[in-house]
Write a protein that holds these residues in place. Structure first.
Motif, PDB file in Angstrom:
ATOM      1  N   VAL A  32       0.863  -1.180   0.000  1.00  0.00           N
ATOM      2  CA  VAL A  32       0.000   0.000   0.000  1.00  0.00           C
ATOM      3  C   VAL A  32       0.905   1.237   0.000  1.00  0.00           C
ATOM      4  O   VAL A  32       1.962   1.221   0.620  1.00  0.00           O
ATOM      5  CB  VAL A  32      -0.912  -0.010   1.262  1.00  0.00           C
ATOM      6  N   ALA A  33       0.495   2.293  -0.675  1.00  0.00           N
ATOM      7  CA  ALA A  33       1.295   3.518  -0.739  1.00  0.00           C
ATOM      8  C   ALA A  33       1.599   4.042   0.663  1.00  0.00           C
ATOM      9  O   ALA A  33       0.713   4.060   1.528  1.00  0.00           O
ATOM     10  CB  ALA A  33       0.561   4.580  -1.542  1.00  0.00           C
ATOM     11  N   GLN A  34       2.844   4.462   0.873  1.00  0.00           N
ATOM     12  CA  GLN A  34       3.284   4.973   2.175  1.00  0.00           C
ATOM     13  C   GLN A  34       2.452   6.185   2.607  1.00  0.00           C
ATOM     14  O   GLN A  34       2.317   6.447   3.799  1.00  0.00           O
ATOM     15  CB  GLN A  34       4.756   5.392   2.101  1.00  0.00           C
ATOM     16  N   SER A  35       1.927   6.914   1.642  1.00  0.00           N
ATOM     17  CA  SER A  35       1.173   8.135   1.945  1.00  0.00           C
ATOM     18  C   SER A  35      -0.255   7.859   2.417  1.00  0.00           C
ATOM     19  O   SER A  35      -0.932   8.765   2.911  1.00  0.00           O
ATOM     20  CB  SER A  35       1.128   9.026   0.706  1.00  0.00           C
ATOM     21  N   THR A  36      -0.703   6.631   2.285  1.00  0.00           N
ATOM     22  CA  THR A  36      -2.103   6.309   2.582  1.00  0.00           C
ATOM     23  C   THR A  36      -2.517   6.670   4.017  1.00  0.00           C
ATOM     24  O   THR A  36      -3.514   7.381   4.198  1.00  0.00           O
ATOM     25  CB  THR A  36      -2.390   4.826   2.265  1.00  0.00           C
ATOM     26  N   PRO A  37      -1.792   6.221   5.069  1.00  0.00           N
ATOM     27  CA  PRO A  37      -2.225   6.584   6.434  1.00  0.00           C
ATOM     28  C   PRO A  37      -2.254   8.093   6.670  1.00  0.00           C
ATOM     29  O   PRO A  37      -3.149   8.588   7.358  1.00  0.00           O
ATOM     30  CB  PRO A  37      -1.179   5.905   7.328  1.00  0.00           C
ATOM     31  N   SER A  38      -1.314   8.830   6.087  1.00  0.00           N
ATOM     32  CA  SER A  38      -1.313  10.292   6.236  1.00  0.00           C
ATOM     33  C   SER A  38      -2.538  10.902   5.571  1.00  0.00           C
ATOM     34  O   SER A  38      -3.154  11.825   6.107  1.00  0.00           O
ATOM     35  CB  SER A  38      -0.054  10.892   5.610  1.00  0.00           C
ATOM     36  N   ARG A  39      -2.886  10.363   4.404  1.00  0.00           N
ATOM     37  CA  ARG A  39      -4.068  10.864   3.693  1.00  0.00           C
ATOM     38  C   ARG A  39      -5.324  10.616   4.532  1.00  0.00           C
ATOM     39  O   ARG A  39      -6.220  11.450   4.594  1.00  0.00           O
ATOM     40  CB  ARG A  39      -4.180  10.193   2.322  1.00  0.00           C
ATOM     41  N   TRP A  40      -5.372   9.461   5.176  1.00  0.00           N
ATOM     42  CA  TRP A  40      -6.532   9.136   6.005  1.00  0.00           C
ATOM     43  C   TRP A  40      -6.683  10.097   7.173  1.00  0.00           C
ATOM     44  O   TRP A  40      -7.793  10.378   7.610  1.00  0.00           O
ATOM     45  CB  TRP A  40      -6.423   7.711   6.542  1.00  0.00           C
ATOM     46  N   LYS A  41      -5.559  10.589   7.711  1.00  0.00           N
ATOM     47  CA  LYS A  41      -5.643  11.549   8.825  1.00  0.00           C
ATOM     48  C   LYS A  41      -6.304  12.835   8.360  1.00  0.00           C
ATOM     49  O   LYS A  41      -7.082  13.444   9.090  1.00  0.00           O
ATOM     50  CB  LYS A  41      -4.248  11.838   9.388  1.00  0.00           C
ATOM     51  N   VAL A  42      -5.987  13.253   7.128  1.00  0.00           N
ATOM     52  CA  VAL A  42      -6.556  14.473   6.562  1.00  0.00           C
ATOM     53  C   VAL A  42      -8.002  14.245   6.107  1.00  0.00           C
ATOM     54  O   VAL A  42      -8.858  15.095   6.302  1.00  0.00           O
ATOM     55  CB  VAL A  42      -5.693  14.957   5.369  1.00  0.00           C
ATOM     56  N   ASP A  43      -8.245  13.070   5.516  1.00  0.00           N
ATOM     57  CA  ASP A  43      -9.565  12.752   4.973  1.00  0.00           C
ATOM     58  C   ASP A  43      -9.987  11.347   5.423  1.00  0.00           C
ATOM     59  O   ASP A  43      -9.843  10.385   4.681  1.00  0.00           O
ATOM     60  CB  ASP A  43      -9.517  12.846   3.439  1.00  0.00           C
ATOM     61  N   PRO A  44     -10.479  11.224   6.669  1.00  0.00           N
ATOM     62  CA  PRO A  44     -10.827   9.906   7.211  1.00  0.00           C
ATOM     63  C   PRO A  44     -11.807   9.119   6.344  1.00  0.00           C
ATOM     64  O   PRO A  44     -11.771   7.897   6.322  1.00  0.00           O
ATOM     65  CB  PRO A  44     -11.453  10.225   8.569  1.00  0.00           C
ATOM     66  N   ASP A  45     -12.653   9.822   5.599  1.00  0.00           N
ATOM     67  CA  ASP A  45     -13.637   9.141   4.757  1.00  0.00           C
ATOM     68  C   ASP A  45     -13.012   8.458   3.551  1.00  0.00           C
ATOM     69  O   ASP A  45     -13.665   7.668   2.871  1.00  0.00           O
ATOM     70  CB  ASP A  45     -14.722  10.122   4.289  1.00  0.00           C
ATOM     71  N   SER A  46     -11.736   8.750   3.270  1.00  0.00           N
ATOM     72  CA  SER A  46     -11.085   8.128   2.115  1.00  0.00           C
ATOM     73  C   SER A  46     -10.585   6.713   2.430  1.00  0.00           C
ATOM     74  O   SER A  46     -10.198   5.980   1.534  1.00  0.00           O
ATOM     75  CB  SER A  46      -9.919   8.996   1.625  1.00  0.00           C
ATOM     76  N   ALA A  47     -10.603   6.338   3.693  1.00  0.00           N
ATOM     77  CA  ALA A  47     -10.158   4.995   4.082  1.00  0.00           C
ATOM     78  C   ALA A  47     -11.175   3.958   3.608  1.00  0.00           C
ATOM     79  O   ALA A  47     -12.371   4.108   3.843  1.00  0.00           O
ATOM     80  CB  ALA A  47      -9.999   4.910   5.595  1.00  0.00           C
ATOM     81  N   THR A  48     -10.690   2.925   2.922  1.00  0.00           N
ATOM     82  CA  THR A  48     -11.586   1.861   2.478  1.00  0.00           C
ATOM     83  C   THR A  48     -11.365   0.626   3.328  1.00  0.00           C
ATOM     84  O   THR A  48     -10.242   0.373   3.790  1.00  0.00           O
ATOM     85  CB  THR A  48     -11.352   1.501   0.997  1.00  0.00           C
ATOM     86  N   LEU A  49     -12.420  -0.125   3.521  1.00  0.00           N
ATOM     87  CA  LEU A  49     -12.334  -1.324   4.339  1.00  0.00           C
ATOM     88  C   LEU A  49     -11.311  -2.314   3.775  1.00  0.00           C
ATOM     89  O   LEU A  49     -10.562  -2.943   4.516  1.00  0.00           O
ATOM     90  CB  LEU A  49     -13.718  -1.968   4.446  1.00  0.00           C
ATOM     91  N   GLY A  50     -11.265  -2.417   2.457  1.00  0.00           N
ATOM     92  CA  GLY A  50     -10.324  -3.337   1.824  1.00  0.00           C
ATOM     93  C   GLY A  50      -8.868  -2.999   2.155  1.00  0.00           C
ATOM     94  O   GLY A  50      -8.073  -3.884   2.460  1.00  0.00           O
ATOM     95  N   THR A  51      -8.539  -1.719   2.096  1.00  0.00           N
ATOM     96  CA  THR A  51      -7.165  -1.299   2.387  1.00  0.00           C
ATOM     97  C   THR A  51      -6.865  -1.445   3.871  1.00  0.00           C
ATOM     98  O   THR A  51      -5.772  -1.880   4.249  1.00  0.00           O
ATOM     99  CB  THR A  51      -6.934   0.152   1.915  1.00  0.00           C
ATOM    100  N   ILE A  52      -7.823  -1.111   4.712  1.00  0.00           N
ATOM    101  CA  ILE A  52      -7.627  -1.285   6.155  1.00  0.00           C
ATOM    102  C   ILE A  52      -7.363  -2.761   6.456  1.00  0.00           C
ATOM    103  O   ILE A  52      -6.473  -3.103   7.227  1.00  0.00           O
ATOM    104  CB  ILE A  52      -8.858  -0.778   6.951  1.00  0.00           C
ATOM    105  N   LYS A  53      -8.117  -3.637   5.802  1.00  0.00           N
ATOM    106  CA  LYS A  53      -7.956  -5.086   5.993  1.00  0.00           C
ATOM    107  C   LYS A  53      -6.563  -5.532   5.538  1.00  0.00           C
ATOM    108  O   LYS A  53      -5.900  -6.312   6.221  1.00  0.00           O
ATOM    109  CB  LYS A  53      -9.049  -5.837   5.237  1.00  0.00           C
ATOM    110  N   LYS A  54      -6.117  -5.036   4.385  1.00  0.00           N
ATOM    111  CA  LYS A  54      -4.782  -5.361   3.883  1.00  0.00           C
ATOM    112  C   LYS A  54      -3.709  -4.967   4.891  1.00  0.00           C
ATOM    113  O   LYS A  54      -2.778  -5.734   5.160  1.00  0.00           O
ATOM    114  CB  LYS A  54      -4.492  -4.573   2.591  1.00  0.00           C
TER     115      LYS A  54
END
Length: 70
Positions: A32-54
């Protein structure tokens, strides 16, 4: 407020912190892209269940590998 208590992104981050594993290491293991968790902090709604599961599965693998090596 209930939703915040069970925010899967925060639970994942807390689990990683407790295990002493960086989110970047988890992202690398999960592919998963290293930037993903940082993006989620800014935009929590962008987190997908599939990526969280991964990421959760990757964290479990890292913890299991550490326990095996210990």
């Amino acid at each position: 407020w209930c939703m915040q208590m069970f925010n899967p992104v925060e639970l994942l981050a807390a689990r990683a912190k407790d295990a002493g594993i960086t989110m970047s290491a988890i992202c690398e293991e999960a592919g998963v892209a290293q930037s993903t968790p940082s993006r989620w902090k800014v935009d929590p709604d962008s987190a997908t269940l599939g990526t969280i599961k991964k990421l959760d599965e990757a964290l479990s693998r890292i913890i299991a590998a550490r326990q095996k090596a210990a």
